[in-house]
Each structure stands twice: as structure tokens, then as C-alpha cells.
Write an enzyme that holds these catalytic residues in place. Structure first.
Site, PDB file in Angstrom:
ATOM      1  N   SER A   1       0.532  -1.319   0.040  1.00 19.99           N
ATOM      2  CA  SER A   1       0.047  -0.035   0.320  1.00 19.99           C
ATOM      3  C   SER A   1       1.242   1.358   0.085  1.00 19.99           C
ATOM      4  O   SER A   1       2.498   1.499   0.554  1.00 19.99           O
ATOM      5  CB  SER A   1      -1.010  -0.043   1.446  1.00 19.99           C
ATOM      6  OG  SER A   1      -1.820  -0.770   0.833  1.00 19.99           O
ATOM      7  N   GLN A   2       0.158   2.681  -0.731  1.00 20.77           N
ATOM      8  CA  GLN A   2       0.304   3.444   0.270  1.00 20.77           C
ATOM      9  C   GLN A   2       1.463   3.692   0.960  1.00 20.77           C
ATOM     10  O   GLN A   2       0.874   3.084   2.209  1.00 20.77           O
ATOM     11  CB  GLN A   2      -0.558   5.018  -0.983  1.00 20.77           C
ATOM     12  CG  GLN A   2      -0.038   6.565  -0.640  1.00 20.77           C
ATOM     13  CD  GLN A   2      -1.739   6.803  -1.176  1.00 20.77           C
ATOM     14  OE1 GLN A   2      -2.261   6.274  -1.038  1.00 20.77           O
ATOM     15  NE2 GLN A   2      -0.709   7.902  -0.580  1.00 20.77           N
TER      16      GLN A   2
END
Length: 215
Positions: free
Chosen positions: A63-64
Site C-alpha cells: 500500500s501507499q
């Protein structure tokens, strides 16, 4: 090269996370410590600290960084907390949880993804994470109750078994919604009551399992 990654990591924390309102110092210090580039495919190492998710194979992503930080901060972790992670992925999120709390059980349904996560954690020198291959939507009742539960894939609703595995005073964070868009929710257990808060919209890969989406 190591100096470059140290610089990129500090910039990630200051420019992408601290500047956007994440103030939990335990989270910020953990993200500055854990070498995120060790949790992505080799050809993507230089992109590991960009403000975006990255593919890690088998239809999964890391994920970011900002979303990882926000979800971790929402858990309000304390040293010594017992943590359950549903969806190991690259192992990066588990590494952060372990740095802060000390002990994490992480469930991954794809054996090859779990194996790579174990390798990534070894390379990063992170201890305190136990990975099991099973249906994460059922949780891991053998080690319950947990002070914190983090679901790292999109669920149509919070998987029912996780409620009973949450300790009194425990916090659960998950992205809940349809397959296209979800919102982060935090559930806090107070005795037999479960208080829910809703936060920003996000987009995750689907949570597959008996109490999630069907494959």
C-alpha cells in the site's frame, strides 16, 4: 546506495506522512526505521518510497506509505500489544506493527506470498512476526484476544469472527465497502459494545474468504 535509501526514507516520512497530519511518533519512527525497499520486487526498489502503491505479484500490492501510516496510527498501538494482521502481503505492514508492539500474528491466504513475506522480514532483520497460511477472514482464534486487529484488504463488512477475537478495549481497523471504493473504519470494543468510527475513502484489493468476498 544505502545512504540514498536512508535519504528517501526520511523524505517519505517528512513529506508524505508527517506533513499530512500523522503525529504518532511511534509510527513515524517505525517507518523511518523499516527499509521499505526490501519489501518490493528488486526492479521496483527505487520506487519503494514513492507516494503510491506498488505491485508485489499474485494480484497483490504494497500500500501507499501514507495509507499504511494512517491505518497504523488509527490502531493506537502500545508496546506489548498483541496484534493480528489479516493479509500479510509483502510483510511491510507487519514489520511496522512488530517494531511498535513487539508481537504480531499475520494471516495470508496465498502460500507464495507468505513465503516471500517471511524472506522480506528476515532480510529486514524484523522479529516478532509469525505468519500462517489460512483464511484470514476467520482470524486466528488460537491466540486471541488481540489488543489490535488490522485488515489490509477490502471487506464488504468486518468479518464476523474478528469481533469475538478483539480484547476489551481493543481496536480494529479495516477498509470496508464494495470492490471499487471503501472507507477506513475503526471499531473499538467496550465490553459487549463495539463502537464504530468512519474515516477517509480508500481503495484496496478485495479480501477473499468465507467472511469476505468470494474468489
Amino acid at each position: 546506495m544505502n545512504d540514498l535509501f536512508v535519504h528517501l526514507r526520511r523524505s517519505m516520512v517528512n513529506d508524505q506522512i508527517r506533513s499530512r497530519g500523522i503525529t504518532d511518533e511511534r509510527v513515524l519512527l517505525a517507518m523511518e526505521e523499516v527499509e521499505r525497499h526490501l519489501f518490493v520486487p528488486h526492479d521496483l526498489e527505487r520506487e519503494a518510497y514513492h507516494d503510491s502503491p506498488l505491485p508485489i505479484g499474485h494480484g497483490q500490492t504494497i500500500s501507499q506509505p501514507y495509507i499504511v501510516a494512517e491505518m497504523t496510527a488509527l490502531l493506537r498501538l502500545r508496546p506489548g500489544d498483541s496484534v493480528l494482521e489479516v493479509g500479510t502481503g509483502s510483510g511491510y505492514q507487519a514489520a511496522l506493527l512488530a517494531i511498535i508492539s513487539g508481537r504480531v500474528i499475520s494471516i495470508e491466504r496465498i502460500p507464495e506470498v507468505a513465503r516471500r513475506a517471511e524472506e522480506n522480514l528476515r532480510r529486514a532483520g524484523v522479529e516478532g512476526v509469525r505468519i500462517f497460511v489460512s483464511d484470514g477472514t476467520a482470524g486466528y482464534p488460537e491466540a486471541a484476544p488481540y489488543d489490535a486487529i488490522l485488515v489490509t484488504a477490502a471487506a464488504p463488512s468486518v468479518p464476523t469472527p474478528l469481533f469475538s477475537q478483539l480484547a476489551d478495549g481493543g481496536r480494529l481497523v479495516a477498509p470496508v465497502g464494495d470492490r471499487n471504493i471503501q472507507h477506513l473504519v475503526r471499531i473499538t470494543r467496550q465490553g459487549d459494545e463495539f463502537l464504530q468510527e468512519c474515516f477517509e475513502p480508500v481503495r484496496f484489493v478485495p479480501l477473499i474468504g468465507e467472511y469476505g468476498w468470494q474468489e
